[in-house]
Scaffold this active site. Structure first.
Site, PDB file in Angstrom:
ATOM      1  N   SER A 242      -9.688   1.572   2.906  1.00  0.00           N
ATOM      2  CA  SER A 242      -8.813   2.380   2.066  1.00  0.00           C
ATOM      3  C   SER A 242      -7.756   1.564   1.318  1.00  0.00           C
ATOM      4  CB  SER A 242      -8.103   3.443   2.921  1.00  0.00           C
ATOM      5  OG  SER A 242      -7.271   2.823   3.896  1.00  0.00           O
TER       6      SER A 242
ATOM      7  N   LYS B 189       0.850  -1.197   0.000  1.00  0.00           N
ATOM      8  CA  LYS B 189       0.000   0.000   0.000  1.00  0.00           C
ATOM      9  C   LYS B 189       0.884   1.246   0.000  1.00  0.00           C
ATOM     10  CE  LYS B 189      -3.926   1.900   2.634  1.00  0.00           C
ATOM     11  NZ  LYS B 189      -4.806   1.660   3.803  1.00  0.00           N
TER      12      LYS B 189
ATOM     13  N   SER C 194      -9.919  -0.897   7.033  1.00  0.00           N
ATOM     14  CA  SER C 194      -9.339  -0.666   5.708  1.00  0.00           C
ATOM     15  C   SER C 194      -8.632  -1.846   5.071  1.00  0.00           C
ATOM     16  CB  SER C 194      -8.372   0.519   5.757  1.00  0.00           C
ATOM     17  OG  SER C 194      -9.088   1.710   5.881  1.00  0.00           O
TER      18      SER C 194
END
Length: 485
Positions: A154, A79, A178
């Protein structure tokens, strides 16, 4: 069969048995990214040259008769808020456009030490604020199961990349769901460990008392492999616990005899999609057949968790993001008259709509006159939630709920309905507020879209979660489903 179809542990076996070269594995994923990522939009940066170079080094070690370590030759995608030395780290924000990390996060050090290969950086909601990955400043990421739908957020890029078979493993961060919610939307295994189980060093902060690095994978065994090798004490993050990290693969057993599982009534009320309710009830039946005892209970404080979470996380975000001011860090406006003008314009240009919303909310609840009414009260609610969970875990080994009240929604469907977007995290947020570990695993399909089952464990009892998740997975076929791209 194409190599990208295999799980991480299957690839590891083939590499160790010299059936395939590490370079072949890496190239298979790079080819897959080239083929499908124009549709999916998971990657912000692909480290092709670095990955191939590392693969050749590992193949050279094997040719000399040396053994690779635990993650030997396995690609992992990261990420874009977790620092990888020499790679961009933008948090999907214009505020950090062009920034390259000068150091590795602790979890990246551990992956590299175990001979894992960093494949690249994947998309996310800006500064990890969002539930759909629609808040990225750079691109939209689409759900591989239905390209008109969101992958969740996210960590949507992490989930989409694994689901699209562009990477066997991915790291995300989980502040309020997330990792788990994108795992549910994309039909994957996603774990948020106990707060303090993995180091936050090198992960750009959103909510410092909530953030935790998590893992996304195709199956439970892969998740156990990655978790075991990145968890543990780090003296650069004082919140990490000096508690031995077990070999989670030892807990991958089908038998659940003696395991007691609690079902909170509050997670099965209004707002839960009927197809999700049906899938969860069928999953509970499977766990019963595997020996688990299941009973309902009440957790009244859950009704206040979402409000407490948005107050606490936004307050922490407003503090953490204050450093990005165009003076010391972050984007600096080209059009300014004085220092104050730099602050205002740089932050206005650098931050997106959702980041601004949360910064403003956080600043408000921390301001004089409102601190007691909001922030202090939210901390009291947090303590109440923790105490309720602690009492519940005196009776149960685990708690089960849906991961999300609905399957993946359409791109654009909730972007202007803030309350509806926030409610998507209603079942994941309480776990984060309490700092507990939880995993989402696939437990069904509705209209071609995956559904997630959330398994919540006691503090540092990820072993119970792995046991229950593996037991369910071995009794069903949902983890074998793959989207057609």
């Amino acid at each position: 069969m194409e190599l990208y179809n295999l799980t991480a542990h299957e690839l590891k076996t083939k590499i160790d048995n010299k059936e395939v070269k590490v370079e072949e594995v890496v190239q298979s994923y790079l080819n897959r990214i080239e083929k499908v990522d124009s549709k999916v939009g998971a990657f912000l940066y692909t480290g092709s040259e670095e990955a191939i170079k590392k693969a050749k080094e590992l193949d050279n070690k094997i040719s000399k008769g040396e053994s690779l370590k635990a993650l030997g030759g396995i690609p992992v995608s990261i990420k874009d808020n977790i620092s990888v030395k020499g790679m961009q780290n933008t948090c999907a924000s214009k505020m950090l456009e062009g920034y390259k990390s000068p150091y590795d996060a602790h979890v990246i050090e551990k992956i590299k030490n175990e001979d894992g290969i960093i494949l690249g950086k994947v998309n996310m909601d800006e500064f990890a604020m969002g539930s759909s990955t629609e808040n990225s400043a750079y691109k939209k990421t689409r759900n591989p199961w239905d390209l008109d739908r969101v992958p969740g957020g996210s960590s949507g890029g992490s989930a989409a990349a694994v689901a699209a078979m562009e990477t066997p493993l991915a790291l995300g961060t989980d502040t309020g769901g997330s990792v788990r919610q994108p795992a549910a939307f994309c039909g994957l295994v996603g774990l948020k460990p106990t707060y303090g189980r993995t180091s936050r060093y090198g992960a750009i902060a959103f909510g410092s008392t909530l953030d935790q690095v998590g893992m996304l994978s195709k199956d439970v065994e892969d998740c156990a492999l990655l978790t075991k090798n990145i968890a543990g004490l780090d003296h650069r993050d004082f919140t990490t616990a000096d508690i031995k990290v077990p070999d989670y693969t030892q807990f991958l057993k089908k038998d659940l005899k003696g395991k007691k599982i609690g079902i909170p009534r509050e997670c099965f009320g209004e707002g839960l999609d009927e197809s999700v309710r049906k899938a969860i009830n069928e999953a509970l039946q499977v766990l019963k057949e595997n020996g688990a005892e299941i009973e309902e209970f009440s957790l009244p404080s859950l009704d206040y968790a979402l409000a407490a979470y948005y107050i606490i996380s936004s307050a922490e975000a407003s503090s953490n993001l204050a450093r990005f001011d165009g003076i010391r860090y972050g984007h600096r406006t080209k059009d300014y008259t004085d220092a104050v003008d730099i602050y205002f314009k740089s932050r206005d240009e650098g931050f997106g709509k959702e980041a601004k919303r949360r910064i403003m909310l956080g600043t408000y609840v921390l301001s004089e006159g409102y601190y007691d009414a909001y922030y202090k009260k939210a901390l009291k609610v947090r303590n109440l939630i923790k105490k309720e969970y602690e009492n519940v875990f005196k009776r149960y080994h685990a708690i089960i709920s849906p991961t999300s009240p609905t399957p993946a929604f359409k791109i654009g469907e909730k972007i202007n309905d803030i309350l509806a977007m926030y409610l998507i995290d209603a079942y994941t947020v309480p776990v984060s507020v309490a700092g507990l570990p939880a995993m989402s695993i696939p437990c069904g399909m509705v209209d071609g879209l995956p559904i997630g089952l959330q398994i919540i464990g006691n503090y540092y009892k990820e072993d119970d979660i792995f046991n229950i998740a593996y037991s369910y997975e071995q009794s069903t076929e949902w983890h074998k489903m793959k989207p057609q791209l």
